[in-house]
Design a protein around this motif. Structure first.
Motif, short mmCIF file in Angstrom:
data_model
loop_
_atom_site.label_atom_id
_atom_site.label_comp_id
_atom_site.label_asym_id
_atom_site.label_seq_id
_atom_site.Cartn_x
_atom_site.Cartn_y
_atom_site.Cartn_z
N LEU A 131 -12.72 -1.78 0.18
CA LEU A 131 -11.94 -0.71 0.77
C LEU A 131 -12.81 0.53 0.98
CD1 LEU A 131 -8.61 -1.15 -1.21
CD2 LEU A 131 -9.25 -2.05 1.02
N LEU A 132 -13.69 0.78 0.02
CA LEU A 132 -14.65 1.87 0.13
C LEU A 132 -15.41 1.77 1.45
CD1 LEU A 132 -17.08 2.77 -2.76
CD2 LEU A 132 -15.28 4.11 -1.70
N ALA A 133 -15.93 0.55 1.68
CA ALA A 133 -16.78 0.32 2.85
C ALA A 133 -16.01 0.50 4.15
CB ALA A 133 -17.40 -1.07 2.78
N LYS A 134 -14.69 0.42 4.08
CA LYS A 134 -13.90 0.62 5.28
C LYS A 134 -13.72 2.11 5.56
CE LYS A 134 -10.20 -1.97 5.83
NZ LYS A 134 -8.96 -2.72 5.44
N GLY A 135 -14.20 2.92 4.64
CA GLY A 135 -14.14 4.36 4.85
C GLY A 135 -12.91 5.01 4.26
N MET A 136 -12.21 4.31 3.38
CA MET A 136 -11.00 4.88 2.83
C MET A 136 -11.30 5.91 1.75
SD MET A 136 -8.58 1.49 2.66
CE MET A 136 -7.16 2.46 2.18
N THR A 137 -10.41 6.88 1.60
CA THR A 137 -10.55 7.89 0.55
C THR A 137 -9.97 7.33 -0.74
OG1 THR A 137 -8.38 8.83 0.99
CG2 THR A 137 -10.21 9.72 2.24
N ASN A 138 -10.23 8.02 -1.85
CA ASN A 138 -9.67 7.59 -3.13
C ASN A 138 -8.16 7.52 -3.05
OD1 ASN A 138 -12.24 7.56 -4.08
ND2 ASN A 138 -12.08 9.45 -5.26
N LYS A 139 -7.57 8.50 -2.41
CA LYS A 139 -6.11 8.54 -2.29
C LYS A 139 -5.61 7.33 -1.52
CE LYS A 139 -4.54 12.64 -1.76
NZ LYS A 139 -4.06 13.96 -1.29
N GLY A 140 -6.28 7.03 -0.43
CA GLY A 140 -5.89 5.88 0.39
C GLY A 140 -6.01 4.58 -0.37
N ILE A 141 -7.11 4.45 -1.10
CA ILE A 141 -7.32 3.24 -1.89
C ILE A 141 -6.23 3.10 -2.94
CG2 ILE A 141 -8.88 2.10 -3.51
CD1 ILE A 141 -11.21 3.45 -2.00
N ALA A 142 -5.93 4.23 -3.60
CA ALA A 142 -4.90 4.23 -4.63
C ALA A 142 -3.57 3.74 -4.07
CB ALA A 142 -4.74 5.63 -5.22
N LYS A 143 -3.23 4.27 -2.91
CA LYS A 143 -1.97 3.89 -2.27
C LYS A 143 -1.97 2.40 -1.94
CE LYS A 143 -0.03 7.55 -0.32
NZ LYS A 143 0.13 8.65 0.66
N GLN A 144 -3.07 1.97 -1.33
CA GLN A 144 -3.18 0.58 -0.90
C GLN A 144 -3.06 -0.40 -2.06
OE1 GLN A 144 -5.10 -0.37 2.39
NE2 GLN A 144 -4.93 -2.55 1.98
N LEU A 145 -3.64 -0.03 -3.21
CA LEU A 145 -3.67 -0.95 -4.35
C LEU A 145 -2.54 -0.67 -5.35
CD1 LEU A 145 -7.51 -1.23 -5.06
CD2 LEU A 145 -6.04 -2.71 -3.68
#
Lengths: 217, 217
Positions: free
Chosen positions: B162-176
């Motif tokens: 997810l990092l490599a897709k350019g997501m922010t910490n907030k975005g990753i948190a939401k996604q997971l």
DNA sequence: CGCGGAGTCAACCAAATGGTTGAGCAGCGA
DNA sequence: TCGCTGCTCAACCATTTGGTTGACTCCGCG
């Protein structure tokens, strides 16, 4: 004597042997020397001039494992007087590679998976002082011009490459001899053009659009 | 008939020509066929068996532009009965590549910048049913055993992607469906294990080590 | 059963990054 | 010459990220 004399520059013996075998099938093209990296290439060009057998075309790889890379070597070659045309023959067709090569003064850019006939034509064109681009590369450049959307400047692409290596703004500034402020300015422009709002997303988009190569190669 | 029959598998005509030229200089080694990707290699092996001219050694590249990659092809070849030994000949010597190839059943791993004599020896070894590793590769494996790198957990790899897709910490948190705090904890672990201290460097290293695939694919 | 690893979360602070405005300079083409 | 573009830099502020400490749960293993 009668043919076009070619110098091969590639760090892989296998590739050199392949090019030699491939080109030897063609009338009018003679591979007269090989070099395993950019520095060796410069020496060869020099040596052959002194021997009275000047190189007509340099066939140069970009990625050169240990030694001097192809872009640097191309730049140095172009500083000679009556420099030989340099035809880049590489694996990747990213904007970053293409732009760097063209800027350094390459007169052609071919891909290694090109059919032999295409490579032959490129060598002939280069020897005749014309430019020769692989269809894929030409298409990329055309698209770059036609497309109103992205059009990153060479400097911006350069920054993007350092970005992708994981460097911080401070590191990039130091490397490019500019201030952090300038780095940030460039980054903002890059983000705008790529339609993103942070560096990782910029890398992701730029990789996907083949503006830069990924770290893995 | 007297020599060792070799099948070349590489997507670059230049490289195939080079190997063919290089190997033809050696007594007892005959290149009897070529293939541009894994699927074509499987077909060739099959075809040559039916003709009564079985392949003794398959010389295989790993990165195969469009078609079936070398690891997959190696795996499928090893499922035949009396499978031919597969000797990997590639550009990169990353842990991930080496391990994947060995796991798939390759009986050797050579680098393309190896001197001809080394490649010849490797082909002979492979034909004799022995394993052949390039010195650099052998050294890497030894080092790995002596000094194993901390493995990333599945969850950490998932974050990395997810990092490599350019997501922010907030975005990753939401996604997971986890909190930002947890994302940060994971990231710190990832940085430590990869030996870096920011997200872009983590992506760079992880891509280089082939822990994740780059966006370009 | 207790231990350790993996995953989860909180609070807090320092540092890096993102975003904005404004501005000077060089080169180039109209 | 003028205007445009690209590159450079500064100051300022908001937000994100990095780093640390500590803590709770779940689960597999000895």
């Amino acid at each position: 004597m009668s043919g076009i004399s070619v110098l091969l520059v590639d760090d892989h013996p296998v590739v050199r042997a392949g090019l030699r075998a491939m080109l030897s099938d063609f009338e009018g093209i003679d591979v007269i020397a090989e070099a395993a990296d950019g520095a060796a290439a410069l020496r060869e060009v020099d040596r052959l001039r002194l021997l009275g057998e000047p190189v007509d075309v340099v066939l140069m790889d970009l990625q050169m494992g240990a030694g001097m890379d192809g872009v640097t070597a191309t730049g140095k070659l172009r500083q000679l007087n009556a420099p030989p045309p340099v035809l880049i023959l590489t694996t990747y067709d990213t904007d970053a590679d293409i732009l760097a090569a063209v800027e350094a003064g390459a007169s052609g850019y071919m891909l290694k998976d090109a059919p032999p006939e295409q490579i032959r034509q490129a060598v002939l064109s280069a020897a005749a002082g014309q430019t020769a681009l692989a269809p894929e590369v030409a298409a990329r450049l055309m698209g770059r011009i036609r497309n109103p959307e992205p059009a990153l400047s060479a400097r911006e692409v350069q920054l993007l490459e350092l970005l992708a290596k994981g460097m911080t703004n401070k590191g990039i500034a130091k490397q490019l001899f500019i201030s952090e402020a300038t780095v940030k300015t460039h980054l903002v422009h890059i983000y705008t053009k790529l339609g993103v709002d942070n560096r990782t997303a910029a890398i992701s988009v730029a990789t996907k659009k083949r503006i830069i190569r990924s770290a893995g190669g």
